[in-house]
Structure formats: structure tokens, C-alpha cells
Design a protein around this motif. Structure first.
Motif, short mmCIF file in Angstrom:
data_model
loop_
_atom_site.label_atom_id
_atom_site.label_comp_id
_atom_site.label_asym_id
_atom_site.label_seq_id
_atom_site.Cartn_x
_atom_site.Cartn_y
_atom_site.Cartn_z
N LEU A 107 0.94 -1.27 0.54
CA LEU A 107 -0.26 -0.08 0.36
C LEU A 107 1.01 1.10 0.14
CD1 LEU A 107 -3.66 0.21 0.17
CD2 LEU A 107 -2.81 1.44 2.42
N PRO A 121 1.81 5.74 0.08
CA PRO A 121 1.28 6.30 0.38
C PRO A 121 -0.07 7.20 -0.13
CG PRO A 121 3.43 7.22 0.24
CD PRO A 121 3.03 5.31 0.26
N TRP A 160 -6.44 3.91 -0.51
CA TRP A 160 -7.31 3.64 -0.33
C TRP A 160 -7.33 2.30 -1.12
CZ3 TRP A 160 -12.39 3.60 -1.21
CH2 TRP A 160 -13.72 2.96 -0.54
N GLU A 164 4.76 2.98 8.28
CA GLU A 164 4.46 2.99 8.69
C GLU A 164 2.80 4.05 8.67
OE1 GLU A 164 4.20 2.64 12.67
OE2 GLU A 164 6.07 1.68 12.58
N ALA A 198 0.23 3.05 8.28
CA ALA A 198 -1.16 2.53 7.53
C ALA A 198 -2.46 1.70 8.08
CB ALA A 198 -0.92 1.44 6.03
N TRP A 199 -2.61 1.86 8.25
CA TRP A 199 -4.47 1.47 9.03
C TRP A 199 -5.50 -0.24 8.12
CZ3 TRP A 199 -8.43 2.65 6.85
CH2 TRP A 199 -8.88 4.01 6.16
N HIS A 204 -8.30 -0.85 3.32
CA HIS A 204 -6.37 -0.16 3.80
C HIS A 204 -6.01 0.57 3.51
CE1 HIS A 204 -6.29 -4.67 4.80
NE2 HIS A 204 -6.37 -5.37 3.58
N HIS A 212 -3.32 4.68 3.83
CA HIS A 212 -2.61 4.72 4.39
C HIS A 212 -2.34 6.11 4.24
CE1 HIS A 212 1.70 5.00 4.50
NE2 HIS A 212 2.30 4.40 3.75
N ASP A 213 -1.51 6.77 5.68
CA ASP A 213 -1.68 8.34 5.43
C ASP A 213 -0.05 9.14 5.97
OD1 ASP A 213 -4.75 7.98 6.04
OD2 ASP A 213 -4.44 8.06 8.00
N VAL A 224 3.87 0.71 3.19
CA VAL A 224 3.66 -0.52 3.86
C VAL A 224 3.45 -1.37 3.20
CG1 VAL A 224 2.41 -1.32 5.29
CG2 VAL A 224 3.26 1.86 5.78
#
Length: 352
Positions: A99, A101, A104, A122, A124-125, A151, A153-154, A159
Motif C-alpha cells: 500500500l 502513501p 485506499w 508506518e 497505514a491502517w 486498508h 495509508h496516511d 507499507v
């Protein structure tokens, strides 16, 4: 019993008549499906070095936008099952997912169970059933059967995580499918906070989750601390290993595949007996050699390998001064449910 007739011993017209009626004589193939002592296994011991995967995965990020890929994954396929089947073992599928930056990966749900083991990066969520789960290296995140997940990624760097699914089993049973959904609203509460300490869970009168999967994110910081505490408290224990479980029931976090974290002490060599389930080893920190009687793989951080079932395995920490930490996925819950789970300390057959 061992001198079974062969198919070519039968008259051709008799075989043709059987086939025309969708009939097959069992005896010529009996030893193929019921071999003596040890099952026939298509799964081969296979190693996927991360250093060869990562550049190809990043290249995929350049070649295919997330809008066209939906899930940008390179499948870790076991050659014993053929690459077209995209499976690592009889019941396990593995994939490395990227994923970038700002991307989504849209919300969907599917019948196979899945977990994500975060490899690097780091920011992502994953949102699962409305619970937002931050993704950091070594975290285990569940996306069980039927739960909506997406998923995002901010952060500012790529990631990458390892997907483990029971997709081969769902596909074999002809129950594998997915549904697309709308972006999820985030609900309050995080299971990894409510169930942050072993041995205590929220009292039901104050509102236990009531969910089948009360904890969806298992932070690596907690799992690593548990391993280090176990190693310090029990120097007599050779296999320093913990199992990811449902904190309310104590059962495996998902119902088909099992997930574990292991610590190898500095310089340690650990002999594991032959067990019926296949196992996947993924290095979170450090380096280790994973060897069978026939071959061995030297794994560094983020490398992955698969070892077939009924195969004794030796794990060796490559460092004499630092611990090594491994993530393990296996088929043990499925084997136990089927009543075929078996351990062979002496490598001899033992009926379950």
C-alpha cells in the motif's frame, strides 16, 4: 494388500465402459490416496527471500494503480501445488501486499479467513468491522470470514504486509467468494486496548464485546514482551512460543489456521518433531536457519518459508548474541477439528 492390480491390467473395453458411466475402479489407485505410513504431500519446502520480493512489489506499485488492482499482492506460491493454484500449502495462501502513501484499498468482505502480519512501514491502517487498527511492523491483524475490511495509508513511505488466508480450503469446498462495500464509519473502542493484559478481561456486567472476534489487532510490542518474559521466567523451556488466541475463550484467533510467535535465544538450536500440519515461518526480527533432513533455508528479517507437514524441523538462531523472533502460521486448528492432528517425536506413524 501391497500387490494391487493395475489399471492397465484391466481390459480396455471394461475401463471404457466404467468411464462412460462416470465410474472409477479404486484398487489401482488405492495406495495413491492411502499410502503406507506417511501421506502423499504436494507441499514442498520453499523459501521466499524478502530482498527479491520487495523490488518487484514496488515495481507493481508503479505499474498498477490501486484503483485497478484493488489489492496489490504478489502471491507466494508453492511450486509443489503449481504456481497457477496460488497456494503455499494444502490449506494456506500467502501474499505480500503493498500500500503506497495516500492509497485506499476499498472495503470488501469474503468467506476465507485472513490475517495480516505487518512487514515494514508506518502510517497505514486496516479498518475491520468498524474498528480502526493501526499497522506497525510485527503487528498481527485479523480479517475473519464475513467481516468488512479496508486498508488506508496516511504515512509517507510504502507499507508492506504478509497476508495469510485459508483460501485454498474455501476454494476446494466451493464456498469462496467476496462482496464489495462502502467505506466504513469508524466505531469507538479498540480490542487490543480492552484486552491488553493476559489473565484479565472486561467483566461481562460492564459490557463484554459480545463479538465473535473481540480482539482484531495483536500488537507486536505486546507479543514480544510476552516472549521475553517467558524466556526470562522459564530458562528450562526450550520452545519459547506463544499462540495468538481469542482473549474471551482461549481458543485460536481463527477457526482454520493457527498463529504463533516464537523467540529463539541467542545461539539456540531447537529441534521440532514431525507434525501433521504444514507450517510457515516468517522472521520478524533477527535471522534464523530453518532446516529439514533434506534441505535448509537461511532466513533474515522479513523472509518467509514453508515446511510441509510430517516433517521434522530444526530452527537455529543465526546470532550468538541476539534473540531471533519468528511468526508462525500453521494448519493445526483445522487438523484438530478433523481429528487428524498428529505429532511424531520419533518420526514414526501414530494414529490420532
Amino acid at each position: 494388500m501391497n500387490d494391487l492390480g493395475r489399471l492397465e491390467d484391466l481390459p480396455a473395453d471394461y475401463v471404457a465402459e466404467l468411464r462412460a458411466l462416470n465410474l472409477v475402479p479404486l484398487w489401482p489407485s488405492l495406495r495413491g490416496v492411502l499410502p503406507p505410513n506417511t501421506p502423499t504431500r504436494q507441499t514442498q519446502a520453499t523459501h521466499w527471500p524478502y530482498k527479491t520480493i520487495k523490488p518487484l512489489l514496488l515495481k507493481a506499485g508503479e505499474l498498477t494503480p490501486i484503483e485497478k488492482a484493488e489489492r496489490r499482492v504478489l502471491v507466494l506460491a508453492n511450486p509443489g501445488h503449481t504456481l497457477e493454484k496460488m497456494q503455499a500449502s494444502a490449506a494456506m495462501y500467502l501474499g505480500m501486499q503493498l500500500l503506497m502513501p495516500g492509497e485506499w484499498a476499498p472495503s470488501h468482505r469474503h468467506t476465507p479467513n485472513a490475517v495480516r502480519m505487518v512487514v515494514e512501514g508506518e502510517g497505514a491502517w486496516t479498518t475491520v468491522d468498524g474498528e480502526r487498527c493501526p499497522m506497525s511492523r510485527g503487528d498481527l491483524i485479523l480479517t475473519p470470514t464475513g467481516l468488512w475490511h479496508e486498508h488506508g495509508h496516511d504515512g509517507s513511505e510504502p507499507v508492506i504486509w504478509l497476508d495469510v488466508l485459508d483460501l485454498p480450503l474455501a476454494y476446494y469446498l466451493e464456498v469462496s467468494y467476496h462482496l464489495n462495500g462502502a467505506r466504513q464509519d469508524t466505531k469507538p473502542g479498540q480490542g487490543d486496548r480492552a484486552y491488553a493484559r493476559a489473565g484479565v478481561v472486561p467483566t461481562p456486567v460492564f459490557g463484554r464485546s459480545g463479538k465473535r472476534y473481540p480482539m482484531l489487532r495483536y500488537p507486536w510490542a505486546d507479543a514480544k514482551a510476552a516472549l521475553e518474559s517467558l524466556a526470562a521466567d522459564r530458562p528450562d523451556v526450550d520452545a519459547v512460543q506463544v499462540t495468538y488466541v481469542n482473549p474471551e475463550t482461549g481458543e485460536d484467533v481463527e477457526n482454520i489456521l493457527g498463529f504463533h510467535a516464537m523467540m529463539l535465544r541467542p545461539g539456540q538450536t531447537l529441534q521440532l518433531p514431525a507434525r501433521s500440519p504444514a507450517a510457515v515461518y516468517h522472521v520478524i526480527e533477527g535471522a534464523a536457519r530453518v532446516a529439514t533432513e533434506a534441505q535448509g533455508f537461511d532466513l533474515v528479517a522479513a523472509d518467509t518459508c514453508c515446511i510441509p507437514g510430517y516433517t521434522a524441523t530444526t530452527l537455529t538462531n543465526a546470532s550468538a548474541s541476539a534473540a531471533a523472533f519468528l511468526f508462525i502460521a500453521d494448519e493445526s486448528p483445522l487438523h484438530r477439528k478433523l481429528g487428524v492432528y498428529e505429532v511424531r517425536p520419533d518420526n514414526q506413524p501414530h494414529m490420532p
